[in-house]
Design an enzyme around this catalytic site. Structure first.
Site, PDB file in Angstrom:
ATOM      1  CG  HIS A 192      77.949  32.417  -2.245  1.00  0.00           C
ATOM      2  ND1 HIS A 192      79.033  33.259  -2.131  1.00  0.00           N
ATOM      3  CD2 HIS A 192      78.081  31.512  -1.230  1.00  0.00           C
ATOM      4  CE1 HIS A 192      79.785  32.887  -1.121  1.00  0.00           C
ATOM      5  NE2 HIS A 192      79.233  31.832  -0.542  1.00  0.00           N
ATOM      6  CG  ASP A 250      82.229  33.282   2.071  1.00  0.00           C
ATOM      7  OD1 ASP A 250      82.186  32.596   3.106  1.00  0.00           O
ATOM      8  OD2 ASP A 250      81.938  32.817   0.959  1.00  0.00           O
TER       9      ASP A 250
END
Length: 456
Positions: free
Chosen positions: A278, A329
């Site tokens: 991220h 993810d």
């Protein structure tokens, strides 16, 4: 006709003819790929028609895609977490409830179906960020790695490579022990985590065993170096959720007087084998630390927008020297083409400027740089010596039809979806043929059954 060969003399075990292939810089028509022992043995161009015995791949063939960041069990959350409103922190409560229901058997079934969905999307390798280690009350299974072994077996059955990033997840937050939700995640200490993780076995090819630090809030600062040292001693990938939320940054500043990135740097976590997941809310110093250390960045745009996390400074990280990769993810969708274009489109929204990455650069993030982040730096190209991992995208679907062949890469990156993948080849084996999985007859049915078992 040009000819390149791998200097091994290994016998050819498969031959693939590609109507169009992405060779890293351009689209080449009529390419013949020889495969020996699961690797590319030769690449021949100027082959107008498939020769006898060759398997024809019609469309644009690109290197197999790398899904750098996955939580397989999150696939069971799709749609259920789209009801109502909230934040990352409220979404997390639903995630915890699903995690509590999993057993080694049900996790195998769910992961097998999820990885098969990835194969159908052209993904040939997955980085599984794995922290569901124990029974829900924290009791180790008789086989302390039963859950991790279930994931490895699931990837093998689905026909894709896996880098199992065994994750240290020891605490609920700064200065806290594990809460009831984290009991099954925690080995209590980094030393105990290392002892268990050391029992896992990879083969260096289809299975790589790596490490992960869940986050700076989940591993006490004094134990970060233990995890980093374990990965360094084995020369394996090390991943970490980094600055996904501003609340985490604020808590880290309060507890340690520094940002999560600085904390990781101070404990020897950053480096070229490390990938931050991220990297959304960073300071200028954070970006410099990540870039100068060659720490990678895995962007997961569909999850980051689904959870309302924010838009990470991908272009600034790239310019600073941080290699970029992509992951699905939480599996709100499993589509690396969507992740690739979303990274570019997010940057356009932020800057009001178009064209931060070329289609070639985005394909590299979705393939070669992702594979490197997963411990396979030789993968992600259609060159002699590389693993024979391929994905073929249709050029005649309603999304991709029309552009001239030389723009096929742009069509794939900016218009294609996972539904346009027609073939997936892993180590020379045809895993997806004409849009159907060759090992699992009914992938949608397998997904529905595995998810129903958790929600029933």
């Amino acid at each position: 006709m040009q000819l390149t060969t791998q200097p091994t003399g290994a016998p050819v075990t498969a031959v693939y003819w590609m109507s169009h292939a992405w060779l890293g810089t351009h689209v080449e028509p009529g390419v013949l790929l020889d495969v020996a022992d699961g690797r590319v043995a030769g690449v021949r161009t100027g082959v107008g028609t498939p020769p006898p015995g060759a398997t024809a791949l019609h469309g644009l063939t690109v290197p197999g895609l790398a899904n750098t960041h996955s939580h397989a069990f999150h696939r069971a959350l799709r749609s259920t977490v789209q009801v109502g409103s909230g934040t990352f922190w409220t979404w997390r409560e639903t995630m915890y409830r699903t995690a509590a229901r999993l057993t080694p058997d049900t996790y195998y079934a769910l992961a097998r179906a999820t990885y098969a969905e990835m194969a159908l999307a052209g993904i040939t390798a997955v980085g599984e960020f794995h922290y569901l280690h124990h029974a829900p009350d924290g009791t180790p299974y008789d086989d302390p790695n039963a859950m991790g072994e279930a994931l490895i077996a699931a990837a093998a059955e689905a026909g894709i490579r896996i880098t199992l990033l065994d994750t240290a997840y020891l605490a609920a937050g700064f200065g806290q022990g594990p809460g009831r939700h984290q009991l099954r995640f925690s080995d209590t200490t980094a030393d105990a985590w290392a002892e268990r993780a050391s029992l896992l076995k990879g083969d260096g090819d289809l299975v790589v065993i790596g490490a992960a630090i869940h986050s700076v809030r989940a591993v006490p600062a004094a134990q970060l170096a233990t995890v980093a040292g374990w990965a360094q001693a084995r020369a394996v990938p090390l991943h970490v959720h980094l600055s996904e939320q501003t609340a985490e940054n604020d808590a880290c500043l309060s507890a340690h007087g520094r940002t999560p990135t600085r904390l990781l740097a101070d404990h020897g976590v950053l480096g070229p084998r490390t990938t931050g997941i991220h990297n959304t809310h960073l300071t200028a110093e954070d970006i410099e630390l990540l870039g100068t250390s060659r720490t990678g960045t895995c962007m997961c745009p569909t999850t980051e927008r689904d959870l309302a996390d924010g838009i990470g400074p991908a272009d600034a990280l790239r310019r600073a020297g941080s290699p970029l990769s992509l992951g699905s993810d939480s599996h709100a969708v499993i589509d690396l083409f969507e992740e690739a274009r979303a990274m570019e489109l997010n940057e356009r929204l932020r800057t009001h400027v178009r064209g931060h990455w070329t289609a070639a650069a985005l394909l590299r993030a979705a393939s070669a740089d992702g594979h490197a982040a997963l411990g396979r730096p030789d993968a992600g190209t259609l060159e002699p010596g590389a693993p024979a991992d391929l994905a073929t995208v249709a050029l005649d679907s309603v999304r991709t039809a029309g552009p001239v062949p030389r723009l096929a890469a742009e069509a794939a990156v900016f218009a294609a979806t996972a539904a346009d993948v027609r073939h997936t080849v892993v180590a020379g084996r045809h895993i997806v043929r004409d849009g159907r999985h060759t090992r699992i007859d009914d992938v949608p049915g397998a997904l529905a059954s595995a998810i129903a078992a958790l929600h029933g």
